[in-house]
Design an enzyme around this catalytic site. Structure first.
Site, short mmCIF file in Angstrom:
data_model
loop_
_atom_site.label_atom_id
_atom_site.label_comp_id
_atom_site.label_asym_id
_atom_site.label_seq_id
_atom_site.Cartn_x
_atom_site.Cartn_y
_atom_site.Cartn_z
CE LYS A 1 -4.36 3.62 2.00
NZ LYS A 1 -4.60 2.50 3.60
CD GLU B 1 10.99 2.78 -1.27
OE1 GLU B 1 10.27 4.24 -1.08
OE2 GLU B 1 12.08 2.12 -0.54
N GLY C 1 -2.62 -0.83 2.48
CA GLY C 1 -1.83 -1.15 1.36
C GLY C 1 -1.10 -2.82 1.28
NE ARG C 2 -0.11 -5.46 7.05
CZ ARG C 2 -0.13 -3.70 7.87
NH1 ARG C 2 0.29 -2.23 6.41
NH2 ARG C 2 -0.75 -3.67 9.06
CD GLU D 1 4.14 -2.90 6.27
OE1 GLU D 1 5.24 -2.18 5.61
OE2 GLU D 1 3.12 -2.93 4.99
CE LYS E 1 7.93 4.35 4.27
NZ LYS E 1 6.29 4.52 4.05
O1 F6P Z 1 6.41 1.69 3.80
C1 F6P Z 1 5.54 0.25 4.22
C2 F6P Z 1 4.26 1.01 3.38
O2 F6P Z 1 3.85 2.05 3.78
C3 F6P Z 1 3.78 -0.58 3.52
O3 F6P Z 1 2.64 -0.47 4.17
C4 F6P Z 1 2.80 0.28 1.80
O4 F6P Z 1 2.19 -0.92 1.53
C5 F6P Z 1 4.07 0.11 0.86
O5 F6P Z 1 5.06 1.45 1.54
C6 F6P Z 1 3.45 1.06 -0.06
O6 F6P Z 1 2.90 2.11 -0.09
P1 F6P Z 1 2.08 3.20 -1.28
O7 F6P Z 1 1.28 2.46 -1.61
O8 F6P Z 1 1.45 4.14 -0.33
O9 F6P Z 1 3.43 3.88 -2.09
#
Ligand code: F6P
Length: 547
Positions: free
Chosen positions: A206, A212, A267-268, A353, A510
């Site tokens: 997102k 990662e 995101g979720r 979450e 993070k």
């Molecule tokens: O660290 C939590 C989070 O922000 C989640 O809410 C989200 O789904 C995930 O990391 C990945 O985020 P992104 O889609 O921005 O890489």
């Protein structure tokens, strides 16, 4: 904002709990056998039996009164109409708009979000069809046979879970793999054995700022370019899904090959947005749309059904009942479907979450317990692992059992023994019955069990469960199940008065990981560590790595 625990509705439930705490499910069924038929509800194709709960009609009425007191009706209307109910991020919460039919209209901040959603769905569909038909090829002209989704959290768990759930519907000779962890074992294990000429990477993030995902994507790009010997290969083998076009371009992915979504999709809550692209490529746009229609059917049920017959509302309120009035800590989710093996993990992010919060939306501390701890494994495997604790342990663990009437494909030994699917369902029914009704000392003694063994064999029963029975696992029913739990989270969050749509608690770690990386990797040890324990562990790590 009033504290929900100070209301007369809360007090009435506390008092009622005192009455029900001394009663067990055997008695409740003996008093009222009709509850087996009455305490059921349908939503779309989902059938819920909630009769095996430590609850009566009065309990439900009191819980519904609590939901009304918490303003659930207005909150539902606010969410569906695009109000900014994610207060700490000042955002609308409109995942339900992702599955509105094209004929619908929903204008938010002057934009018809339905038109935007369907424009992206069209582009995803065209792209998926091109990949599936072999028109979109890799750099060397070969057709794509594997998509690798690189993402984490909501950009991984949803598509990964749904791919497992619906892999019987993969009909284009394309399989999917999912990489999420920054542990190098994940990407190296995933890439092992893949042919770069036939592999398509979907980088799903997102924010497009997640350590990662960007690290895995860089490693994958290097792997591809080293093997195909040309930077230009990247544009044929990498596409992106994101809300952040600028970062996608910075990464080196052509924004023509980017599929967007919006900050009003958490995101979720995003697996039915462009984040589901890997799934769409594998099962095709028509199946994907069936899944969206399934989501929408339960959205409509949730939006329009009176609370007493509203499946997400009932399941959520029973969750509140055990969490806040019986002191239950966790909820087990036990799908009797190997295909739903990742469903509990998916629900962990969705629910924990969202509702793992200790301040209310207005910033005041919560007084109630919030955030059920979700966990689980598919049946029957779990029966041979942790069910012992469910049956005879000291903790109360309410559980959701999810079963399907028809398998995608049955199997049998062919020797007259029952088909495997019937065995699976018989186990589900046996477990919920044993959990509810148990076996008394008298019953066990009457079977000739030695007196000293009897107490060990007593099955206390009185352990509450939901049974969700579904005709078959299909794209549509998967969408329905996901929407069911999304709305359960929403209702629980509403009762607790929290913002279920932010996740500030994941940020500090993070930031600190970024700060700590140099302490691990620098040539010379630095004193730049946040506390004495971490400093000692850094020293130990450096020693072990010979630094
Ligand atoms: O660290 C939590 C989070 O922000 C989640 O809410 C989200 O789904 C995930 O990391 C990945 O985020 P992104 O889609 O921005 O890489």
């Amino acid at each position: 904002m009033a504290d929900i625990t100070e209301t007369s509705e809360w007090a009435a439930l506390s008092e009622h709990q005192g009455e029900l705490a001394t009663r067990n499910l055997r008695e409740l069924f003996a008093d009222d056998p009709a509850r087996a038929e009455r305490m059921t509800v349908t939503a779309g194709d989902l059938f819920l039996d909630y009769s095996k709960h430590r609850a009566t009609g009065e309990t439900i009425a009191r819980l519904v009164a609590l939901a009304e007191k918490a303003g659930l009706r207005d909150r539902i209307d606010a969410m569906f109409s695009g109000a900014r109910i994610n207060v700490s991020e000042n955002r609308a919460v409109l995942h339900t708009a992702l599955r509105l039919p094209a004929s619908a209209e929903l204008v938010v901040d002057g934009q018809d979000v339905v038109a935007e959603v369907h424009a992206v769905l069209e582009r995803m569909g065209e792209f998926s069809d091109r990949v599936r038909s072999g028109e979109w090829t890799g750099f060397t002209g070969r057709r794509i046979t594997t998509v690798v989704n690189i993402g984490i959290g909501g950009s991984d768990l949803g598509p990964a879970m749904a791919y497992e759930a619906l892999r019987d519907y993969a009909d284009a000779g394309i399989d999917a793999r999912f990489v999420s962890n920054v542990d190098p074992a994940d990407i190296t294990g995933t890439l092992a054995g893949l042919d770069p000429e036939t592999t398509l990477f979907i980088v799903a993030s997102k924010t497009f700022g997640t350590l990662e995902t960007l690290t895995n994507a860089r490693v994958a790009r290097r792997w591809l370019v080293e093997r195909l010997g040309d930077e230009k290969a990247v544009s044929r083998h990498f596409v992106a899904v994101s809300t952040n076009a600028e970062r996608v371009a910075d990464f080196g992915i052509d924004t023509d090959n980017m599929f967007g979504f919006w900050d009003w999709v958490g995101g979720r809550y995003s697996m039915d947005s462009a984040i589901g692209l890997s799934l769409m490529v594998v099962v095709g746009p028509a199946r994907f749309r069936e899944m969206l229609d399934g989501f929408h059917a339960v959205d409509e049920h949730f939006r329009t059904t009176p609370f007493e017959r509203n499946m997400p509302v009932l399941m959520a309120l029973l969750g509140v009942w055990y969490t806040d009035f019986f002191g239950a800590q966790t909820r087990a989710v036990l799908p009797y479907s190997q295909r739903l093996a990742r469903f509990p993990a998916y629900l962990q992010q969705l629910t924990m979450e969202s509702n793992g919060k200790s301040v209310r939306a207005d910033g005041a501390p919560v007084v109630a317990q919030t955030g059920e701890i979700f966990w689980g494994e598919p049946g029957t495997n779990g029966q041979h692992a942790f069910y012992q604790l469910l049956h005879q342990g000291t903790r109360l663990v309410p559980a959701d059992f999810i079963g399907f009437a028809e398998p995608f494909e049955d199997a049998s030994a062919g020797d007259g023994t029952p088909g495997m699917h019937d065995l699976l369902v018989a186990n589900l029914l046996a477990q919920t019955s044993a959990l509810a009704f148990g076996k008394t000392a008298e019953e066990i003694a009457s079977e000739g069990t030695p007196a000293d063994v009897v107490p060990h064999k007593v099955m206390p029963g009185n352990r509450p469960t939901n049974t969700i029975l579904v005709p078959k696992l299909t794209p549509s029913t998967l969408g329905q199940l996901i929407a069911l739990y999304e709305h359960i989270v929403f209702v629980e969050g509403t009762v607790w008065g929290i913002d279920s749509f932010d996740q500030w608690g994941v940020e500090l770690g993070k930031v600190m990981a970024n700060q700590l990386t140099p302490a691990l990797t620098a040539e010379e040890p630095s004193g730049d560590t946040p506390d004495a324990s971490t400093a000692a562990l850094v020293r130990r790590y450096r020693e072990l790595r010979g630094r």
